[in-house]
Design a protein around this motif. Structure first.
Motif, PDB file in Angstrom:
ATOM      1  N   ALA A   1       0.969  -1.295  -0.085  1.00 42.94           N
ATOM      2  CA  ALA A   1      -0.040   0.276   0.189  1.00 42.94           C
ATOM      3  C   ALA A   1       1.289   1.383  -0.445  1.00 42.94           C
ATOM      4  O   ALA A   1       0.475   2.372  -0.926  1.00 42.94           O
ATOM      5  CB  ALA A   1      -1.140  -0.077   1.105  1.00 42.94           C
ATOM      6  N   GLY A   2       1.861   1.064   0.375  1.00 43.22           N
ATOM      7  CA  GLY A   2       3.123   2.739   0.557  1.00 43.22           C
ATOM      8  C   GLY A   2       3.877   3.005  -0.572  1.00 43.22           C
ATOM      9  O   GLY A   2       3.618   3.783  -0.739  1.00 43.22           O
ATOM     10  N   VAL A   3       3.603   1.279  -1.213  1.00 43.20           N
ATOM     11  CA  VAL A   3       4.957   1.555  -2.588  1.00 43.20           C
ATOM     12  C   VAL A   3       3.750   2.203  -3.466  1.00 43.20           C
ATOM     13  O   VAL A   3       3.520   3.050  -4.117  1.00 43.20           O
ATOM     14  CB  VAL A   3       5.157   0.674  -3.088  1.00 43.20           C
ATOM     15  N   LYS A   4       2.610   1.756  -4.093  1.00 47.11           N
ATOM     16  CA  LYS A   4       0.945   2.816  -4.110  1.00 47.11           C
ATOM     17  C   LYS A   4       0.930   4.117  -3.769  1.00 47.11           C
ATOM     18  O   LYS A   4       1.002   4.943  -4.697  1.00 47.11           O
ATOM     19  CB  LYS A   4       0.365   1.688  -3.745  1.00 47.11           C
ATOM     20  N   ARG A   5       0.791   4.129  -2.662  1.00 48.16           N
ATOM     21  CA  ARG A   5       0.726   5.468  -1.915  1.00 48.16           C
ATOM     22  C   ARG A   5       1.749   6.439  -2.190  1.00 48.16           C
ATOM     23  O   ARG A   5       1.569   7.821  -3.714  1.00 48.16           O
ATOM     24  CB  ARG A   5       0.796   5.712  -0.847  1.00 48.16           C
ATOM     25  N   ALA A   6       2.840   6.363  -2.329  1.00 48.14           N
ATOM     26  CA  ALA A   6       4.284   7.218  -2.432  1.00 48.14           C
ATOM     27  C   ALA A   6       4.334   7.183  -3.936  1.00 48.14           C
ATOM     28  O   ALA A   6       4.666   8.357  -4.814  1.00 48.14           O
ATOM     29  CB  ALA A   6       5.867   6.230  -2.570  1.00 48.14           C
ATOM     30  N   ALA A   7       3.679   5.950  -4.799  1.00 48.13           N
ATOM     31  CA  ALA A   7       3.977   6.478  -6.288  1.00 48.13           C
ATOM     32  C   ALA A   7       2.869   8.009  -7.019  1.00 48.13           C
ATOM     33  O   ALA A   7       2.911   8.704  -7.880  1.00 48.13           O
ATOM     34  CB  ALA A   7       3.132   5.777  -7.409  1.00 48.13           C
ATOM     35  N   GLU A   8       1.678   7.230  -6.135  1.00 47.68           N
ATOM     36  CA  GLU A   8       0.566   8.779  -6.087  1.00 47.68           C
ATOM     37  C   GLU A   8       1.179  10.653  -6.019  1.00 47.68           C
ATOM     38  O   GLU A   8       0.763  11.417  -5.875  1.00 47.68           O
ATOM     39  CB  GLU A   8      -0.896   9.066  -5.099  1.00 47.68           C
ATOM     40  N   LEU A   9       2.101  10.158  -4.488  1.00 48.12           N
ATOM     41  CA  LEU A   9       2.510  11.189  -3.879  1.00 48.12           C
ATOM     42  C   LEU A   9       3.578  11.515  -5.433  1.00 48.12           C
ATOM     43  O   LEU A   9       3.623  13.312  -5.471  1.00 48.12           O
ATOM     44  CB  LEU A   9       3.411  11.053  -2.761  1.00 48.12           C
ATOM     45  N   MET A  10       4.812  11.032  -5.846  1.00 49.29           N
ATOM     46  CA  MET A  10       5.197  11.464  -6.635  1.00 49.29           C
ATOM     47  C   MET A  10       4.536  12.131  -8.035  1.00 49.29           C
ATOM     48  O   MET A  10       5.333  12.974  -8.432  1.00 49.29           O
ATOM     49  CB  MET A  10       6.187  10.083  -7.040  1.00 49.29           C
ATOM     50  N   LYS A  11       3.716  11.292  -8.129  1.00 47.45           N
ATOM     51  CA  LYS A  11       2.727  12.221  -9.399  1.00 47.45           C
ATOM     52  C   LYS A  11       2.332  13.840  -8.750  1.00 47.45           C
ATOM     53  O   LYS A  11       2.146  14.308 -10.170  1.00 47.45           O
ATOM     54  CB  LYS A  11       2.048  11.234  -9.798  1.00 47.45           C
ATOM     55  N   ALA A  12       1.871  13.922  -7.764  1.00 47.47           N
ATOM     56  CA  ALA A  12       1.306  14.845  -7.665  1.00 47.47           C
ATOM     57  C   ALA A  12       2.256  16.233  -7.131  1.00 47.47           C
ATOM     58  O   ALA A  12       3.004  16.008  -7.775  1.00 47.47           O
ATOM     59  CB  ALA A  12       0.373  14.496  -5.821  1.00 47.47           C
TER      60      ALA A  12
END
Ligand code: FES
Ligand code: FES
Lengths: 729, 152
Positions: free
Chosen positions: B141-152
């Motif tokens: 879940a953390g990797v998924k969330r980090a990917a979102e944060l990177m896009k933002a």
């Protein structure tokens, strides 16, 4: 509202801090008992330390070690609740060794384990918070010349609404320090909790994402040397002779030390120490266990399953009922030795000087480290300081502090601080293992009901081995038969025999202790009896559980969240089954349902639903994380873990030969936390015991094979082809 | 004597050629955020970046590092908290005992550096680090969330 009278004055001391803050030493009577001791506790003194700094920072000294289970959050959370403090402003540190920190078992013990920390100190920590709040409130009342009843405390601030004045805790701290602590404090009504029952962020996470969390293995002390060790591969063996000439010539080597049953090398880095110790030519005197084999011991255990042992439970006349029964089910379960395999290997740093010593030891009992230091160094108690870092996993291993004694001895020899780190190989081959245990169960079943059960467990337990003083009767070692007795199922005649079979190699406390054995054996047997009765395993269990019981509530909840299906069904093109298990341990009831298929000859666990009744919950997110963790630990053991011994030697060494659950075998876990009518239960361990049985019960339906010896990975499983094939027990 | 570039700084280290990078980091340079778990490349606790790629430093001899830039957990972000993986880890309270987490975070950051939007299967194949505390679900879940944060 609960009013807590203090039995005497002066138990709470407050002191002004040099920087203008105040420190509170609480010594409060522990009036609330949380199902730990059998006898009601005497009024005991419970002490914790809070320091409040002028900027409002609260330093909280925690008597419990943080090993992942969340006590650096849940314990201060309880204090902050009663204090009406802002948990985000707490700095949590480890308390030193002092009698005040013995907050468990009526103020007599301090340890971290047995899923005990929160439930065992709940009352004491609430008192601590409430006392601090009362003193801060009084300080504000005096400052403003108003009655304390006109004041409100919220989120680190005391307010007087009538005059629109407010003061922060930091501002009031110095004044509060001058006050006489209150004679009694009032605890909140549970319905007014704003923090207990919530999931505030963990206090330790920020340190664990950037490498700054201090683990024992990270200890750095001025003048320190590094040590690597090789212990006799055969337990109880000794060093016969060594040739260390080559080792001593290697770069950076400071010394090679013969510890009698081990050899250590000291050097200016661990790698150099490791190379040096590997270069020592050691001849071992293998001692009395040179021929020990775990399989040989298993044969001996198997030969004793029908012996009459010490009755751990004897209700009704089970043997007689079994003799007269039409349908008798019998099954014998075998559970292997297991290693803890904490990610951080055993290590300890010691600095023993003529005038005192410091020990930096990952441990689950700081007081026992101090006692050991007295014994090893001969120094008086007050010259010994124990420092407890974050633990890279504990799971019961770090109750036994053999590595700390070694570090002290090495420091005494080297006359300087020594950091000893075990290699992974040393860690696996010198663990204190979950004992190899055999359980035979017999059950009489008639008309869908269990008439009688008679269970015999053959083995040895860590309580008798390490903490005999806590056993009322040394022959009744509950760490062997816990979870086989006082079951929630309504069965009229029940007998449990404990046949003591001495295990000559080291054994210890492995997450959930005897329950890791009994959860698997008993709940596998429930399914075997259900099968003999021709009943669905869920219906069969429910038929034996009382209306309104915690066990029933938990089982119904997990049934509902899983959307329980009977028998084999198709999902994603696979044949799957939901296996069930229910087990109570450490004061909590846990039900688990595992959705399993067979893939490449092994069980594939897709998803686990889990419901726990903990009575009262402090931090639901931490409870859920612990359930996930406990399921991973238990599933790992069920699928792949096994320690075997041949010629007195452990056959596994590193993660290649003692693998544990990799990420691609971790199922999705759905957890539900219930607070039914029971005293607060434990959280760190109760998720472990049911999982092996839940998987075994699914495997039986899928393959027609009863896995009665763990781990599953010992052999290849075959799925039955025909739908609803009849299965043989 | 080897010259090593670690977290943007150059260090001279006097160690034997076969010394694993892990022990140079921990004992010679005092960078103890990188952990020892097995020493045989089986667990990933020792994961660091070598020229941006996640590698298990316990089996990487110092002589093989050469001119490469080594990044450890201490150097992942300037303030120790702002890398998207660190932010995601804090947001989801990923760690339990935390011992494996430096390695998990470096493995996750390495994966995301090469693939900003990994599928669940790519995460599973890309991060094989072991966690004895069973934090795997939150790591994913953390990797998924980090990917979102990177896009933002
Ligand atoms: S320590 Fe390097 S992979 Fe385990
Ligand atoms: S968090 Fe403990 S090993 Fe991963």
């Amino acid at each position: 509202m609960t009013t807590m009278p203090l039995s005497r004055r002066g138990l709470i001391k407050s002191t002004a801090l040099a920087g203008g803050g105040f420190a509170l030493a609480f010594a409060l009577p522990l009036t609330t008992r949380y199902a730990l001791a059998e006898t009601p506790p005497e009024t005991s003194r419970v002490t914790a330390f809070l320091e409040i700094y002028p900027d409002g920072t609260v330093r909280f000294l925690n008597p419990f070690a943080e090993m992942g289970q969340g006590v650096y959050t849940a314990i201060p959370q309880v204090v902050a609740e009663e204090m009406d403090a802002d948990l985000a402003r707490f700095i949590v540190m480890q308390a030193p060794v002092a009698p005040e920190y013995k907050v468990l078992f009526d103020g007599t013990l301090r340890f971290t384990g047995g899923s005990t920390s929160v439930r065992g100190s709940f009352g004491a920590m609430r008192n601590a918070g409430a006392t601090a709040r009362a003193m801060l409130l009084t300080a504000a009342a005096e400052r403003w010349g108003v009655d304390p009843s006109e004041l409100a405390v919220e989120n680190h601030v005391v307010r007087h609404a009538a005059s629109d004045r407010e003061a922060g805790f930091g501002d009031l701290a110095q004044q509060a320090a001058a006050l006489e602590p209150p004679r009694e404090v009032t605890l909140k009504d549970e319905k007014d909790f704003r923090l207990i029952g919530q999931s505030p962020p963990r206090t330790d996470t920020p340190l664990k994402v950037n490498g700054t969390a201090w683990f024992g293995i990270d200890t750095k002390v001025e003048g320190m040397v590094h040590a690597a060790i090789r212990q006799c591969p055969v337990f109880e063996g000794k060093v016969a002779s060594i040739d260390d000439a080559a080792a001593r010539k290697l770069p950076g080597v400071v010394d090679v030390v013969n510890l009698d049953n081990a050899v250590a090398a000291l050097a200016d880095s661990w790698w150099r120490a490791k190379k040096a110790v590997d270069a020592v030519d050691i001849t071992w005197d293998e001692g009395p266990l040179a021929d020990f084999s775990s399989e040989g011991m298993l044969n001996d255990q198997m030969a004793r399953v029908d012996e009459t042992g010490v009755p751990a439970e004897d209700e009704g006349d089970a043997p007689k009922a079994l003799r007269g029964a039409e349908t008798v089910v019998e099954a014998t379960y075998v559970l292997p030795f297991l290693a803890h395999a904490t990610m951080e290997p055993m290590n300890c740093t010691a600095d023993v000087r003529a005038d005192g010593c410091d020990v930096w030891a990952p441990n689950q009992g700081a007081d026992s480290v101090a006692t050991l230091a007295e014994q090893v160094t001969g120094l008086p108690h007050d010259r010994i300081r124990v420092h407890t870092p974050y633990l890279g996993g504990g799971f019961g291993r770090r109750f036994i502090i053999d590595y700390a004694a070694q570090a002290m001895l090495l420091s005494m020899k080297a006359k300087r601080p020594v950091k000893l780190v075990w290699s992974r190989e040393e860690d696996t081959t010198h663990d204190y293992y979950r004992p190899q245990t055999v359980v035979k169960a017999r059950g009489a079943v008639k008309d869908g009901r269990i008439q009688a059960t008679h269970i015999t467990v053959v083995g040895d337990g860590p309580l008798r081995r390490h903490m005999k003083q806590f056993l009322a009767d040394p022959d009744l070692d509950e760490s062997v038969f816990e979870g086989l007795v006082t079951k929630p199922y309504q069965i009229e005649a029940r007998r449990t025999d404990y046949v003591y079979h001495e295990i000559p190699v080291p054994i210890g406390f492995w997450r959930s202790v005897g329950n890791s054995v009994s959860g698997y054996a008993y709940e596998s047997f429930m399914d075997e009896m259900a099968h003999a009765a021709g009943a669905d395993p869920m219906d069969f269990r429910l038929a034996h559980l009382g209306e309104g019981s915690s066990a029933r509530g938990v089982l119904e909840k997990v049934r509902d969240i899983a959307g329980y299906k009977k028998g084999i069904y198709d999902a994603d093109g696979e044949r799957r089954v939901m296996g069930i298990a229910l087990h109570e341990s450490f004061g909590s009831m846990v039900g688990e349902i595992a959705e399993v298929s067979i893939e490449a000859g092994a069980p594939k666990v897709h998803k686990v639903w889990c419901a726990i009744d903990v009575g009262t919950v402090v931090n639901p997110a931490i409870v859920k994380a612990q359930l996930m963790s406990a399921i991973a630990y238990g599933l790992s053991a069920a699928l792949i873990e096994e320690v075997t011994l041949e010629k007195g030697r452990v056959q596994q060494a590193n993660f290649d030969t003692y693998p544990f659950l990799p990420p691609d075998r971790m199922p999705e876990v759905v957890a539900e936390v219930l607070t039914l009518d029971r005293p607060m239960g434990g959280v760190g361990e109760p998720g472990t015991p049911p999982i092996a049985a839940a998987v075994a019960n699914a495997v039986f339906q899928l393959t027609g094979e009863r896995v009665r010896r763990l781990p599953f990975g010992r052999r290849e499983l075959k799925q039955v082809e025909a739908e609803g094939a009849t299965v043989k027990g | 004597m080897y010259r090593l570039k670690v977290n943007g700084q150059t260090h001279e280290v006097d160690v034997e050629a076969d010394t694993p990078l892990l022990w140079v980091l921990r004992d010679t340079l005092g960078l103890t955020g990188t952990k020892y778990g097995c020493g045989i490349a089986a667990c990933g606790a020792c994961t660091v970046h070598v020229d941006g790629t996640a590698q298990r430093s316990c089996v990487l001899p110092v002589e093989a590092v050469g001119e490469a830039e080594v990044t450890t957990i201490e150097g992942l972000s300037p303030d120790g908290k702002s890398h998207p993986v660190q932010r995601a880890w804090v947001e989801l309270d990923v760690p339990q005992c935390g011992y494996c987490q430096s390695g998990q975070i470096m493995a996750a950051a390495g994966l995301l550096a090469g693939n900003a939007d990994p599928s669940p299967n790519e995460v599973r194949d890309g991060i094989t680090n072991l966690c004895r505390c069973g934090t795997y679900e939150r790591i994913h879940a953390g990797v998924k969330r980090a990917a979102e944060l990177m896009k933002a």
